[in-house]
Design an enzyme around this catalytic site. Structure first.
Site, PDB file in Angstrom:
ATOM      1  N   TYR A 154     -13.002   5.300  -9.610  1.00 13.56           N
ATOM      2  CA  TYR A 154     -13.209   3.965  -8.935  1.00 13.56           C
ATOM      3  C   TYR A 154     -14.577   3.303  -8.861  1.00 13.56           C
ATOM      4  CZ  TYR A 154     -12.401   0.451  -5.204  1.00 13.56           C
ATOM      5  OH  TYR A 154     -12.341  -0.680  -4.624  1.00 13.56           O
ATOM      6  N   LYS A 158     -16.426   0.174 -10.612  1.00 14.40           N
ATOM      7  CA  LYS A 158     -17.111  -0.803  -9.728  1.00 14.40           C
ATOM      8  C   LYS A 158     -18.212  -0.983 -10.318  1.00 14.40           C
ATOM      9  CE  LYS A 158     -13.061  -1.943  -7.855  1.00 14.40           C
ATOM     10  NZ  LYS A 158     -12.470  -3.215  -7.982  1.00 14.40           N
TER      11      LYS A 158
HETATM   12  N1  LIG Z   1      -9.074  -3.265   0.320  1.00 16.13           N
HETATM   13  C1  LIG Z   1     -10.369  -2.696   0.377  1.00 16.13           C
HETATM   14  O1  LIG Z   1     -10.782  -2.083   1.379  1.00 16.13           O
HETATM   15  C2  LIG Z   1     -11.264  -3.124  -0.809  1.00 16.13           C
HETATM   16  C3  LIG Z   1     -12.535  -2.818  -0.556  1.00 16.13           C
HETATM   17  C4  LIG Z   1     -13.437  -3.161  -1.755  1.00 16.13           C
HETATM   18  C5  LIG Z   1     -12.770  -3.347  -2.844  1.00 16.13           C
HETATM   19  N2  LIG Z   1     -11.431  -3.926  -2.978  1.00 16.13           N
HETATM   20  C6  LIG Z   1     -11.033  -4.586  -4.455  1.00 16.13           C
HETATM   21  O2  LIG Z   1     -10.521  -5.869  -3.968  1.00 16.13           O
HETATM   22  C7  LIG Z   1      -9.355  -5.959  -5.018  1.00 16.13           C
HETATM   23  C8  LIG Z   1      -8.104  -6.233  -4.491  1.00 16.13           C
HETATM   24  O3  LIG Z   1      -7.773  -5.327  -3.885  1.00 16.13           O
HETATM   25  P1  LIG Z   1      -6.726  -5.043  -2.415  1.00 16.13           P
HETATM   26  O4  LIG Z   1      -7.541  -4.486  -1.488  1.00 16.13           O
HETATM   27  O5  LIG Z   1      -6.658  -6.809  -2.164  1.00 16.13           O
HETATM   28  O6  LIG Z   1      -5.412  -4.649  -3.027  1.00 16.13           O
HETATM   29  P2  LIG Z   1      -3.911  -4.951  -2.924  1.00 16.13           P
HETATM   30  O7  LIG Z   1      -3.210  -3.663  -3.545  1.00 16.13           O
HETATM   31  O8  LIG Z   1      -3.388  -5.476  -1.813  1.00 16.13           O
HETATM   32  O9  LIG Z   1      -4.088  -6.000  -4.325  1.00 16.13           O
HETATM   33  C9  LIG Z   1      -4.221  -5.618  -5.460  1.00 16.13           C
HETATM   34  C10 LIG Z   1      -3.215  -6.733  -6.549  1.00 16.13           C
HETATM   35  O10 LIG Z   1      -3.588  -6.321  -7.875  1.00 16.13           O
HETATM   36  C11 LIG Z   1      -2.287  -6.026  -8.415  1.00 16.13           C
HETATM   37  N3  LIG Z   1      -2.638  -5.374  -9.846  1.00 16.13           N
HETATM   38  C12 LIG Z   1      -2.750  -4.069  -9.962  1.00 16.13           C
HETATM   39  N4  LIG Z   1      -2.837  -3.720 -11.155  1.00 16.13           N
HETATM   40  C13 LIG Z   1      -2.677  -4.742 -11.846  1.00 16.13           C
HETATM   41  C14 LIG Z   1      -2.729  -5.039 -13.318  1.00 16.13           C
HETATM   42  N5  LIG Z   1      -2.700  -4.167 -14.088  1.00 16.13           N
HETATM   43  N6  LIG Z   1      -2.521  -6.358 -13.756  1.00 16.13           N
HETATM   44  C15 LIG Z   1      -2.431  -7.296 -12.685  1.00 16.13           C
HETATM   45  N7  LIG Z   1      -2.452  -7.121 -11.386  1.00 16.13           N
HETATM   46  C16 LIG Z   1      -2.680  -5.792 -10.865  1.00 16.13           C
HETATM   47  C17 LIG Z   1      -1.447  -5.389  -7.324  1.00 16.13           C
HETATM   48  O11 LIG Z   1      -0.199  -5.457  -7.794  1.00 16.13           O
HETATM   49  C18 LIG Z   1      -1.801  -6.101  -6.264  1.00 16.13           C
HETATM   50  O12 LIG Z   1      -0.848  -7.287  -6.056  1.00 16.13           O
HETATM   51  C19 LIG Z   1      -9.567  -4.815  -5.824  1.00 16.13           C
HETATM   52  O13 LIG Z   1     -10.371  -4.922  -7.123  1.00 16.13           O
HETATM   53  C20 LIG Z   1     -10.054  -3.525  -5.100  1.00 16.13           C
HETATM   54  O14 LIG Z   1     -10.776  -2.577  -5.846  1.00 16.13           O
HETATM   55  C21 LIG Z   1     -10.665  -3.403  -1.796  1.00 16.13           C
END
Ligand SMILES: NC(=O)c1ccc[n+]([C@@H]2O[C@H](COP(=O)([O-])OP(=O)(O)OC[C@H]3O[C@@H](n4cnc5c(N)ncnc54)[C@H](O)[C@@H]3O)[C@@H](O)[C@H]2O)c1
Length: 275
Positions: A154, A158
């Protein structure tokens, strides 16, 4: 980018969490929105819900597959004739020790988190370049600026997204000055990312099975995400304001930059003359 009304946004990972929050906000700004996700059921549910707010197209997409991202771009242009805002946001990841991570897990995580963003930037660039104004927002994480244990694929992915975005900001300022580009770097945000393994490719061994020693750690992180995470609406609000101000970095949790400054101090100390 100040005027969003009637423009077109594409949001990957748009069926859940931050992506769905962005889609919601863009629709309330009067944009037309394409949500892309590889989870068919979640995509259909999100599209039905978001359609109450405005015009939505849902395209099943695997962002790790360049041909699938090209099909997404074709579908967006077929339907709306243009794309002005691209959010490369889909992402996966969770805690696991390096010694227990197999090849399939590395390829899956880098495929979605890093190649997903690269494919998005590369495939959509000619479409964005044709518009009078456009913006790309790549979702990284504070993990792109931090290092530490148990999250190596991860963190690597990132850090790559941060580096890619900073490179594009440099190049496009000269080559495509009408395209803004930003990297979104949240820390804990209230989403259900804990279910990320549900669509993992064959070959990925579930973390609970591959590395049971970190079950307690994972549960604690997931509780913090769900109970103390920032609401996705706050992230989306910041993204819209940052695009208007043409920022290149979006930090919803600026307090975490102290940890980054500590890392810079630690690394700088290594440059002391050797005895
Ligand atoms: N939630 C947190 O605390 C957090 C913190 C920092 C960064 N992020 C980043 O934010 C972004 C969104 O994450 P989130 O927390 O909303 O998670 P989430 O799981 O709610 O949403 C992620 C979405 O991406 C989709 N996905 C996964 N693999 C895929 C693929 N191969 N093709 C298309 N879609 C795909 C999933 O089905 C899901 O709907 C990610 O890049 C994550 O790394 C999240």
């Amino acid at each position: 980018m100040r005027e969003l009304k009637n423009r077109v946004a594409v949001v990957t990972g748009g069926a859940n969490g931050i992506g769905k929050g962005l889609a919601t906000r863009f629709l309330t700004e009067g944009m037309r929105v394409v949500i892309a996700d590889n989870d068919r059921g979640d995509l259909e549910r999100a599209a039905a819900e978001l359609a109450r707010l405005g015009e939505v197209l849902a395209v099943r997409t695997d962002v790790a597959d360049a041909a699938s991202v090209q099909a997404l771009a074709d579908a967006a242009v077929d339907r709306f004739g243009a794309v002005h805002v691209l959010c490369n946001n889909a992402g996966v990841g969770g805690a696991q020790r390096f010694s227990t991570i197999g090849q399939a897990t590395w390829e899956w995580t880098l495929g979605v988190n890093l190649f997903g963003v690269i494919h998005g930037c590369r495939v959509f660039l000619p479409i964005l370049a044709e518009q009078d104004e456009a913006y790309v927002v790549n979702t990284a994480s504070m993990s792109g600026f931090l290092t530490g244990g148990y999250l190596t694929p991860y963190n690597v992915s990132k850090a790559g997204v941060v580096s890619l975005t900073e490179g594009l900001a440099f190049e496009w300022a000269e080559e495509f000055p009408h395209i803004g580009v930003a990297v979104l770097c949240p820390a804990y945000t209230a989403t259900a990312i804990r279910h990320d393994e549900r669509n993992a490719p064959p070959g990925h061994v579930p973390r609970a099975q591959a590395d049971p020693s970190l079950t307690g750690h994972r549960d604690k992180v997931n509780r913090t995400i769900e109970q103390e995470g920032l609401p996705v609406s706050a992230i989306a609000d910041l993204v819209v304001r940052a695009m208007a101000a043409r920022r290149t970095h979006i930090f919803p949790h600026p307090e975490w930059l102290r940890t980054w400054a500590d890392r810079v101090d630690r690394v700088t100390a290594q440059a002391r003359p050797l005895p």
